[in-house]
Design a protein around this motif. Structure first.
Motif, PDB file in Angstrom:
ATOM      1  N   ALA A 121       0.812  -1.208   0.000  1.00 43.80           N
ATOM      2  CA  ALA A 121       0.000   0.000   0.000  1.00 43.80           C
ATOM      3  C   ALA A 121       0.849   1.264   0.000  1.00 43.80           C
ATOM      4  O   ALA A 121       0.349   2.338  -0.256  1.00 43.80           O
ATOM      5  CB  ALA A 121      -0.928   0.014   1.207  1.00 43.80           C
ATOM      6  N   MET A 122       2.122   1.139   0.266  1.00 44.02           N
ATOM      7  CA  MET A 122       2.977   2.311   0.318  1.00 44.02           C
ATOM      8  C   MET A 122       3.386   2.776  -1.074  1.00 44.02           C
ATOM      9  O   MET A 122       3.658   3.945  -1.285  1.00 44.02           O
ATOM     10  CB  MET A 122       4.225   1.990   1.150  1.00 44.02           C
ATOM     11  CG  MET A 122       5.125   3.171   1.366  1.00 44.02           C
ATOM     12  SD  MET A 122       4.329   4.558   2.164  1.00 44.02           S
ATOM     13  CE  MET A 122       4.416   4.083   3.854  1.00 44.02           C
ATOM     14  N   SER A 123       3.439   1.893  -2.056  1.00 40.84           N
ATOM     15  CA  SER A 123       3.963   2.279  -3.360  1.00 40.84           C
ATOM     16  C   SER A 123       3.160   3.387  -4.055  1.00 40.84           C
ATOM     17  O   SER A 123       3.765   4.246  -4.666  1.00 40.84           O
ATOM     18  CB  SER A 123       4.126   1.068  -4.273  1.00 40.84           C
ATOM     19  OG  SER A 123       2.893   0.607  -4.746  1.00 40.84           O
ATOM     20  N   PRO A 124       1.832   3.436  -3.985  1.00 35.11           N
ATOM     21  CA  PRO A 124       1.137   4.580  -4.600  1.00 35.11           C
ATOM     22  C   PRO A 124       1.539   5.907  -3.951  1.00 35.11           C
ATOM     23  O   PRO A 124       1.654   6.922  -4.633  1.00 35.11           O
ATOM     24  CB  PRO A 124      -0.344   4.293  -4.359  1.00 35.11           C
ATOM     25  CG  PRO A 124      -0.429   2.827  -4.196  1.00 35.11           C
ATOM     26  CD  PRO A 124       0.858   2.416  -3.549  1.00 35.11           C
ATOM     27  N   TRP A 125       1.782   5.906  -2.646  1.00 34.62           N
ATOM     28  CA  TRP A 125       2.202   7.141  -1.979  1.00 34.62           C
ATOM     29  C   TRP A 125       3.604   7.530  -2.398  1.00 34.62           C
ATOM     30  O   TRP A 125       3.928   8.720  -2.462  1.00 34.62           O
ATOM     31  CB  TRP A 125       2.114   6.995  -0.461  1.00 34.62           C
ATOM     32  CG  TRP A 125       0.699   6.973   0.008  1.00 34.62           C
ATOM     33  CD1 TRP A 125       0.035   5.923   0.541  1.00 34.62           C
ATOM     34  CD2 TRP A 125      -0.235   8.049  -0.051  1.00 34.62           C
ATOM     35  NE1 TRP A 125      -1.250   6.275   0.821  1.00 34.62           N
ATOM     36  CE2 TRP A 125      -1.446   7.576   0.466  1.00 34.62           C
ATOM     37  CE3 TRP A 125      -0.160   9.370  -0.494  1.00 34.62           C
ATOM     38  CZ2 TRP A 125      -2.572   8.384   0.556  1.00 34.62           C
ATOM     39  CZ3 TRP A 125      -1.288  10.167  -0.407  1.00 34.62           C
ATOM     40  CH2 TRP A 125      -2.471   9.672   0.116  1.00 34.62           C
ATOM     41  N   LEU A 126       4.453   6.540  -2.672  1.00 37.01           N
ATOM     42  CA  LEU A 126       5.794   6.868  -3.159  1.00 37.01           C
ATOM     43  C   LEU A 126       5.724   7.511  -4.541  1.00 37.01           C
ATOM     44  O   LEU A 126       6.475   8.443  -4.845  1.00 37.01           O
ATOM     45  CB  LEU A 126       6.662   5.609  -3.204  1.00 37.01           C
ATOM     46  CG  LEU A 126       7.077   5.045  -1.853  1.00 37.01           C
ATOM     47  CD1 LEU A 126       7.822   3.726  -2.039  1.00 37.01           C
ATOM     48  CD2 LEU A 126       7.938   6.038  -1.112  1.00 37.01           C
ATOM     49  N   VAL A 154       3.123   9.236  -5.796  1.00 33.50           N
ATOM     50  CA  VAL A 154       2.562  10.577  -5.617  1.00 33.50           C
ATOM     51  C   VAL A 154       3.612  11.520  -5.038  1.00 33.50           C
ATOM     52  O   VAL A 154       3.755  12.667  -5.479  1.00 33.50           O
ATOM     53  CB  VAL A 154       1.302  10.519  -4.719  1.00 33.50           C
ATOM     54  CG1 VAL A 154       0.855  11.915  -4.307  1.00 33.50           C
ATOM     55  CG2 VAL A 154       0.187   9.787  -5.435  1.00 33.50           C
ATOM     56  N   GLY A 155       4.365  11.043  -4.055  1.00 32.89           N
ATOM     57  CA  GLY A 155       5.413  11.868  -3.466  1.00 32.89           C
ATOM     58  C   GLY A 155       6.514  12.203  -4.462  1.00 32.89           C
ATOM     59  O   GLY A 155       7.028  13.314  -4.480  1.00 32.89           O
TER      60      GLY A 155
END
Length: 53
Positions: free
Chosen positions: A29-34, A36-37
């Motif tokens: 679940a962290m990869s979409p935030w990476l 976007v960041g």
């Protein structure tokens, strides 16, 4: 029923634990935030570069 200790053979683990681990995604679940960041950082870098020129 007691939980299996970490590092045990997957075939010996409780099937409910395997289902929970599969649904949790193991950190996926962290990869979409990476992404976007990363896009936000690229946008900020472009803003700074164009502000300097």
């Amino acid at each position: 029923m007691a939980a299996d200790p970490p590092g045990t053979d997957p075939s010996d683990q409780d099937p409910r634990e395997r289902d929970l681990r599969r649904r949790a995604g193991e950190g996926g679940a962290m990869s979409p935030w990476l992404i976007v960041g990363g896009i936000a950082l690229l946008g900020l870098a472009a803003y700074v570069v164009f502000a300097l020129f």
